[in-house]
Structures are given as C-alpha cells and as structure tokens.
Design an enzyme around this catalytic site. Structure first.
Site, PDB file in Angstrom:
ATOM      1  N   GLU A  28       0.879  -1.174   0.000  1.00  0.00           N
ATOM      2  CA  GLU A  28       0.000   0.000   0.000  1.00  0.00           C
ATOM      3  C   GLU A  28       0.911   1.217   0.000  1.00  0.00           C
ATOM      4  O   GLU A  28       1.410   1.639   1.039  1.00  0.00           O
ATOM      5  CB  GLU A  28      -0.907  -0.018   1.250  1.00  0.00           C
ATOM      6  CG  GLU A  28      -1.893  -1.185   1.297  1.00  0.00           C
ATOM      7  CD  GLU A  28      -3.024  -1.061   0.281  1.00  0.00           C
ATOM      8  OE1 GLU A  28      -3.261   0.057  -0.228  1.00  0.00           O
ATOM      9  OE2 GLU A  28      -3.672  -2.076  -0.015  1.00  0.00           O
ATOM     10  N   CYS A  42      -2.182   9.405   2.561  1.00  0.00           N
ATOM     11  CA  CYS A  42      -1.722   8.830   1.290  1.00  0.00           C
ATOM     12  C   CYS A  42      -2.643   9.178   0.131  1.00  0.00           C
ATOM     13  O   CYS A  42      -2.211   9.264  -1.008  1.00  0.00           O
ATOM     14  CB  CYS A  42      -1.597   7.323   1.413  1.00  0.00           C
ATOM     15  SG  CYS A  42      -3.105   6.534   1.957  1.00  0.00           S
TER      16      CYS A  42
END
Ligand code: NAD
Length: 436
Positions: free
Chosen positions: A212, A246
């Site tokens: 991720e 993110c």
C-alpha cells in the site's frame, strides 16, 4: 537489536498457527470482538497517543481511525461465516456429478508493517482481515508515531492471543531483521522506496506481498463545477492531518480561467475551518518530524499557483500542507498530464459535466477514482482499496482484506464411480474411439 527476539517471535507465531487454534470461526470472532473491546475501553489512551504523535484532536481520532476500525470489525463478525464458506462454482460436462468449489483457507503467518500517518488504522485494519481469514500475524507499527507504537505493544497482548498476534516495535534494523524471516504474506504500508526493499526480501522466500504505497494523487477541477463546494471538500481532504494522508489530493489541475476562484475558495475555507492562524488551531494537526518537512515548507497551509510541471514540487509526493496548482488548457490536456506520470493511488475529478466525468475515468488509470469528493472511497468497505503500478499492489478493506489474506483453494471432489466417462482420456489411444 536482539536478532533472536525477532526470529523467536515469528517462530512462536508459526508454532501457534500450526496448533490450528486460529482457525475455528468462533475463535476468530472472539478475537475480533476483543479488538472492539480494546477500542471501546482504551479510546482515551489511543486519543492521547495520537495527540502526542500528530496533535490529532479526539474528534479526528474517532473520525479517521476508530470508527473505520469498528465498521471493519462489525462487518467481519457479521459476515465471517459467509466469507469463509466454500464458494460453489460452475461445472463442466466432465464434473456434473462432482462437488466443485473454492475454499478460502488461511495463508499462515502474515507480517503487517504499518506507517505513522494513521498508526492505528494502518496496522489494525490489516490485522482484522488477517484474523478473520484465520492467520497468525506479526504487527510492526511505525517507530515514527512512537506513542501509538508503544501503546499498541502494551495493549494488544492484553486483548489478543499473545503468540498468534505479537507486536514488534523498533525502527529500520528491527524491520530488516523481521524481513529476513519467512512469512506467508507481507502487508506493507509506506513509501515506494521501502516497498521495493520489502518486495526484494519477500522474493527470497517467494512470499506474496500487498504494498500500500503512495504517489501524487491528482485533482482535476472542471470549469463546469460548483467551485465553493469543490474547494471545501478539497481543502478538508488536503489539510486533514496536515496533508499527511496517502490519498490526499497532491495537486490541482484546472484551466487558467478558474485558477483565481479556486485559490479564493480554498483560502475562504481555510479561514472557516482553522481561523486566521491554523498552526494554533486545535483542529489542525502537526508534521510528524523534521524529515517530513521536506525542506521547503513550514506547517502552514499553502497554495502555490501556476506551478511548472518540471519543478521538484511536481516530481515527488508532497505529503504536507502544500497544494500546487498546475494549469491545463482543457480536459484532454489534463488527461495527458495525468497519463504522463505514474499511475496514482487516487484520482479526483470535480465536474457537473457527465461527459467530462466519463472521459476522465475511461482515459486514465489509478488505484481508485472519486468524482466530486476526495478520500471518501477509503471509508466504503465494499470498495477495494489499493494502488496500481507504482502506487502499490493488492487491495484491502472489508471482504477484500479477507480475500487478500486467504488462499483460494481449488477443490474438486469426485467419487470413484462413473469410470466409463473417464475412459476417453486413458491410454492406449484409440483414434477411432476418440472420433466416435
Ligand atoms: P514510515 O517511515 O513509517 O515507514 C513505514 C514502515 O517501514 C515503518 O514501519 C518503518 O519501520 C519501515 N521502514 C522504513 N524504512 C525501512 C527500511 N529501510 N527497511 C525496512 N523497513 C523500513 O512511513 P513512510 O514511508 O514515511 O509513510 C509515508 C508513505 O506511505 C507515503 O508515501 C504515503 O503515501 C504512503 N502511505 C500509503 C498508504 C496506503 O494505504 N496506500 C497509507 C499511508 C501511507
């Protein structure tokens, strides 16, 4: 570092996994409910740790980490028997009388390496999926959010099976020592440089990985758009956690004719959210450490207009409260710009024009795409969350985590009867029989 400690922890987790005790659904549900209990009973301590690590307000702690975790737990508890059940699939003529199904089974011992920006969500969310899927899991929180990491290490063993789900704290040397061990899956959240380190270590044992990662998530604002609403949503998503998200919009693309209005809209919203001095607002977070100041910004929200695509600002993920605007001539130009860069983790499009929306989705690629909002796809656990290309591989949230951390075993159960229908495949080959 105590090299033996990391090895021993993983060995104990494997031994515990091999006893089979992580597998009964009743046990998995009980462990998941224990995480729920941890959140309920310890939310004050968790909020305090996040205040110390990131100056996060109690309200934002619930909003950005705990509510999501609770939703994941209640979904997994409610659906587990369905997720773990054999999934019957279509048969062909050769298997009409057989049982044919896919059986999700645990992979074994999973290593979860979390990042500091949402230290609870990014470690416990994969852990919930790992437990639901029947695995053991070693949890390695980020050393940068140190208060959260030590609290996690103190609390988790009080609520969960200690051998099956140990926490290892520490920095790069400890993580590297862990990475030398053999796991059955590695679930890593963080930057792509370390992502490569993780993948290289995993390759030595042929261990599958979920990465991720991050990158520059573009935000296109069309001229046919309610700019006040767009700017409010973008400002929230960009400056939440001081830009250290993110999937925060990394930069804006818009036509020159609306640039001033966009800046004005963001400025007004910043004033509305955080008052005249954001740094002193209790609702505004804090940059984790000096390394993340990147040398070019302080922690005040800043919008930079007419940014050249060639500047450093447009090469690296910003991960701070700085929002560049790059002007483009039209939607086609915006699409070319996006496609000229690595595939992002998220793509945001603000427009009232259905054709623009359709074109943007059809002609670009990204981990996820959201139209007329930012970040909110993260919260919907029916959607898979993950990157593509340089923004990562694999997906999670809800059932997707369960599937990601399970082996999907192909099962074909035949009887020993009906041998006549098998004759065609046995030697000796008899061409006349085959033709008939
Ligand atoms: P970080 O510095 O906390 O690193 C993450 C983990 O990697 C930590 O546990 C750390 O101990 C370990 N680590 C660091 N260097 C290492 C090395 N050389 N070898 C082995 N392990 C090492 O976090 P970060 O990388 O600064 O996190 C920010 C990045 O993560 C951003 O790029 C962001 O976009 C991305 N991110 C992605 C997601 C997602 O869900 N896709 C979520 C959050 C953050």
């Amino acid at each position: 570092i105590d090299v033996h400690m990391e090895k021993q922890t993983v060995d104990f987790a494997r031994d515990a996994f091999l006893t089979g005790r992580s597998q009964p659904l009743k046990f998995r549900v009980q462990q998941l409910k224990s995480i729920q209990r941890l959140i309920t009973e310890r939310q004050g301590e968790i909020a305090l740790a996040l205040k110390q690590d990131l100056n996060r307000s109690q309200y934002d702690t619930a909003l950005s980490e705990l509510i999501g975790l609770e939703n994941e737990i209640s979904l997994a508890v409610g659906k587990l028997s369905q997720w773990a059940a054999p999934r019957h699939v279509e048969k062909n003529i050769m298997t009409l009388t057989d049982q044919v199904y896919i059986l999700p089974e645990p992979l074994g011992v999973v290593l979860i390496i979390g990042a500091w920006n949402y230290p609870w969500a990014l470690t416990l969310q994969p852990l919930i999926g790992a437990i639901a899927a029947g695995n053991a899991a070693v949890v390695k929180p980020s050393e940068l959010s140190e208060h959260s990491a030590s609290l996690l290490k103190a609390l988790l063993p009080q609520y969960l099976d200690k051998e099956l789900y140990p926490v290892v704290t520490g920095g790069v040397p400890e993580t590297q020592e862990l990475l030398r061990q053999r796991f059955d899956h590695i679930f890593y959240t963080g930057n792509s440089t370390v992502g490569k380190v993780v993948m290289e270590a995993a390759a030595k044992h042929l261990t599958p990985v979920t990465l991720e990662l991050g990158g520059k998530s573009p935000c296109y604002i069309d001229k046919d758009c309610d700019l006040i609403v767009a700017c409010r949503r973008i400002t929230w998503g960009k400056f939440f956690n001081v830009g250290q998200t993110c999937i925060a919009p990394d930069y804006i693309l818009c036509e020159p004719s609306i640039q001033n209005k966009v800046v004005e809209g963001i400025r007004n919203t910043l004033q509305e959210f955080y008052g005249p001095d954001p740094k002193s607002s209790p609702d505004y977070g804090r940059i984790i450490n000096l390394r993340h100041f990147n040398g070019w910004l302080d922690s005040s929200p800043t919008v930079v207009m007419d940014v050249s695509p060639h500047t450093r600002l447009m090469q690296e993920e910003i991960f701070g409260p700085l929002l560049p605007i790059v002007t483009v001539s039209d939607v086609g130009d915006a699409i070319r710009f996006i496609n000229g860069k690595e595939k992002p983790l998220a793509l945001y499009v603000f427009s009232s024009d259905k054709k623009v929306i359709k074109r943007m989705i059809a002609e670009t690629s990204s981990g996820g795409v959201v139209v007329n909002d930012v970040i909110m796809h993260y919260v919907l656990n029916s959607l898979p969350f993950g990157g593509v290309g340089q923004s990562g591989m694999g997906r999670y949230h809800g059932k997707h985590t369960f599937d990601q951390l399970s082996h999907h075993r192909a099962c074909l159960i035949k009887s020993l009867g009906m041998e006549c229908i098998n004759m065609a495949r046995y030697p000796p080959q008899d061409c006349s029989r085959a033709r008939r």
